[in-house]
Design a protein around this motif. Sequence first.
Motif, mmCIF file in Angstrom:
data_model
loop_
_atom_site.group_PDB
_atom_site.id
_atom_site.type_symbol
_atom_site.label_atom_id
_atom_site.label_comp_id
_atom_site.label_asym_id
_atom_site.label_seq_id
_atom_site.Cartn_x
_atom_site.Cartn_y
_atom_site.Cartn_z
ATOM 1 N N SER B 159 0.827 -1.204 0.000
ATOM 2 C CA SER B 159 0.000 0.000 0.000
ATOM 3 C C SER B 159 0.864 1.259 0.000
ATOM 4 O O SER B 159 0.428 2.319 -0.465
ATOM 5 C CB SER B 159 -0.935 0.000 1.213
ATOM 6 N N LEU B 160 2.111 1.145 0.458
ATOM 7 C CA LEU B 160 2.982 2.317 0.526
ATOM 8 C C LEU B 160 3.352 2.868 -0.846
ATOM 9 O O LEU B 160 3.656 4.048 -0.987
ATOM 10 C CB LEU B 160 4.266 1.973 1.290
ATOM 11 N N VAL B 161 3.345 2.017 -1.867
ATOM 12 C CA VAL B 161 3.782 2.511 -3.168
ATOM 13 C C VAL B 161 2.805 3.548 -3.715
ATOM 14 O O VAL B 161 3.136 4.287 -4.641
ATOM 15 C CB VAL B 161 3.972 1.356 -4.186
ATOM 16 N N SER B 162 1.609 3.605 -3.124
ATOM 17 C CA SER B 162 0.653 4.614 -3.569
ATOM 18 C C SER B 162 1.181 6.009 -3.256
ATOM 19 O O SER B 162 0.857 6.976 -3.931
ATOM 20 C CB SER B 162 -0.694 4.401 -2.883
ATOM 21 N N ILE B 163 2.027 6.097 -2.231
ATOM 22 C CA ILE B 163 2.562 7.401 -1.828
ATOM 23 C C ILE B 163 3.540 7.929 -2.867
ATOM 24 O O ILE B 163 3.703 9.134 -3.031
ATOM 25 C CB ILE B 163 3.234 7.300 -0.443
ATOM 26 N N ILE B 164 4.208 7.037 -3.589
ATOM 27 C CA ILE B 164 5.095 7.536 -4.641
ATOM 28 C C ILE B 164 4.437 7.418 -6.008
ATOM 29 O O ILE B 164 5.098 7.438 -7.030
ATOM 30 C CB ILE B 164 6.459 6.830 -4.649
ATOM 31 N N GLY B 165 3.132 7.265 -6.003
ATOM 32 C CA GLY B 165 2.397 7.384 -7.246
ATOM 33 C C GLY B 165 2.209 6.117 -8.042
ATOM 34 O O GLY B 165 1.708 6.161 -9.157
#
Lengths: 230, 216, 268
Positions: B159-165
């Motif tokens: 889910s963290l990769v959403s923060i880098i788009g």
Amino acid sequence: MLASEAVPADAQMPFDINFIIRNLPLFGKGLVVTVELSLLAIIAAMIWGLVVAIGRMSQHRALRALAASYIEIVRDTPVLVQMYFIYFGFSMAGFGMTGFASGLLALSLQNGGYIAEIYRAGIESISIKQLEGGKALGMSRWDVMSIVILPQALVRVIPPLANQFIVIIKDTSLVSAIAVAELTQIGKLLMERSAASYEVILTLAVLYLMLTGIVSAMSRLAERQFAIYH
Amino acid sequence: MLPQALIHNFVYLLRGAEFTLLLSAGSIVLSSALGVVVAVLHVFGPLPVRILIEIYVFLVRGIPLLILLFAMYYMLPYIGIDLEPMSGGILVIGLYYGAFMSQVFRGAILSLPKSQWDAARGLGMRWLLMLQIVIFPQAFRIAAPPFVNTCMQLIKSTSLVSIIGLWELTMAGRETVERTLAPFQIFAGVALIYFCICFSLATYGRYLEKRMQYVH
Amino acid sequence: MSIDPLAEPATPLIEISGLTKRFGTNEVLHQISLTVTKGQTVAVIGPSGSGKTTMLRCINLLEEFDDGEIVFDGQPIGYRRDPGGRRRRLPERDIAASRSNIGIVFQSFNLFPHMTVLRNIMAAPVRVKGIDRATAERTARDLLDRVGLADKAGEYPIRLSGGQQQRVAIARALAMQPKLMLFDEVTSALDPELVGEVLAVIKQLAEDGMTMVLVTHEMQFARDVADMVVFMAEGRIVEQGPPKTLFANPQSDRLRTFLRRYHEAYLL
């Protein structure tokens, strides 16, 4: 989508330690927020975890089921999604929680669940024989708990708790996604504004390692202290 | 009162979940392969290698995954590396979780009683054969429950990769919320999808653990 | 089993000389020297901590030793002296090869829990000695029959009793067709009623002419089956000799004390 589209292809990359020094106050501010958030989340999770653990181990089946379901839900969903749920949800509902508060709530709820399981495992690991032994001596259930079982459970619980504290510290980096000016957010802003990404990442890494290292060291010290009583 | 926004957009979220699963699968494969190699080196390797591995584990334990994802996002372009977003995500998450996987496998290998090694050596088996037919089969069985658990953590971490788009389930959720302005519904739906994936894994992991207690 | 006095002079199978092992500053084995001839059954007895298990495990190098030499069937084990007189470790290949010709049975059986009984016995002959599967299986079933467990071939070790597991362990060791068998207190972990079945197998092996070294607490067995008894204490061989004379007429105080304590405990 990647930064490669936004950044000039011929940017230089010498290591600029002055950059770090110049921005130390900024890093410091971020670090303070990170530490605040971590400490509050740790304390809240420990307390909430205790509540949940009591429910998990209660005599009433309904209470146990409720606590178990809570733990399962909180453990099987990403903490980032929980943060988004709280932050965007409440601001839309007009209840306007700050990023800090949303992050704190989400971290406490999630880690409370994990810590409840840590408490439970610690207590259940002390052999049932101790409980029977205490009862045979005429002690009440509560007495046995507090004098015989809890002190022993405390030692067993320190390493996994310390581990969970480290997880909490690392997860505070996620609140950068909901506009909290903690360490990672500061780093992100600096990287967007300048070409010093290497320096920033290094500084962030070192600072987080410091925080988690302190927790590890304290945990080892605490373990040693308790070992003396055995 | 039905959650209209969620129902209308559920398929869109599921498409995001597809990418989550793709990202997870790739990362699991990479981190597992890496984990086995590192575990074997950690147990049998020469001292300098073991020290390097301890440093690797120390770094992963103390640095948030998000920092490393930022490193990939902001730093790699300067080195001239242009990664596809999905590959980049798999690489970072795979390398990160490689450390956790190695601890799982190492723990399993070390948990085997020394007497198994004695028996194998006593029969004249050499190192490679020992690992192949005596140590690994038993170690993998022991490692199965914590392995499944680690996979679960990995999937949540995607889910963290959403923060880098990067586009996956959480990102799909954010986009949908911006469009529909129904955060509670949509994020609840996102959480539900994650829950279904992770709950199945958690249940399987608990089943594996029970089975192990029976055998050993 | 006694050696026929009219037969050819006994050929030594193992020659241990000056065997020494240290754990830090503690000397666990001190200048042990022992010769075992082909077909001989040697029982090693002594109090716990005397180093008897350590010595046994040095023979197939499951334990390292710091000084001295062990020669098995004419080949040095573990270490050799190079022309300059220095001690050099032999390559792993040679050590493994020696081990495949020495069978060892442990106190805690150590069967591979994830393999069936049959596979436990077959795995090493096939993978280490390169014997083809059909032959290996025939040998394995034959051995299982000899130890009285022919019907257990497809079972997993966890379903067998201690005595049965130990007999499988013996079959597993025998499957490698070793020239020497080592037994490390193989009945100590068994319930008393299961000891007999294992000792029966070992006795038969001795009668069939296998060279064996047994570390044991079973004095009765040692007296009945062994050709030579070796008494160790504090890392040294204190006395050795045929069981009849050793037990009836102990020369050293140490052995006398040991036997007396044993008599008191077991009313021998």
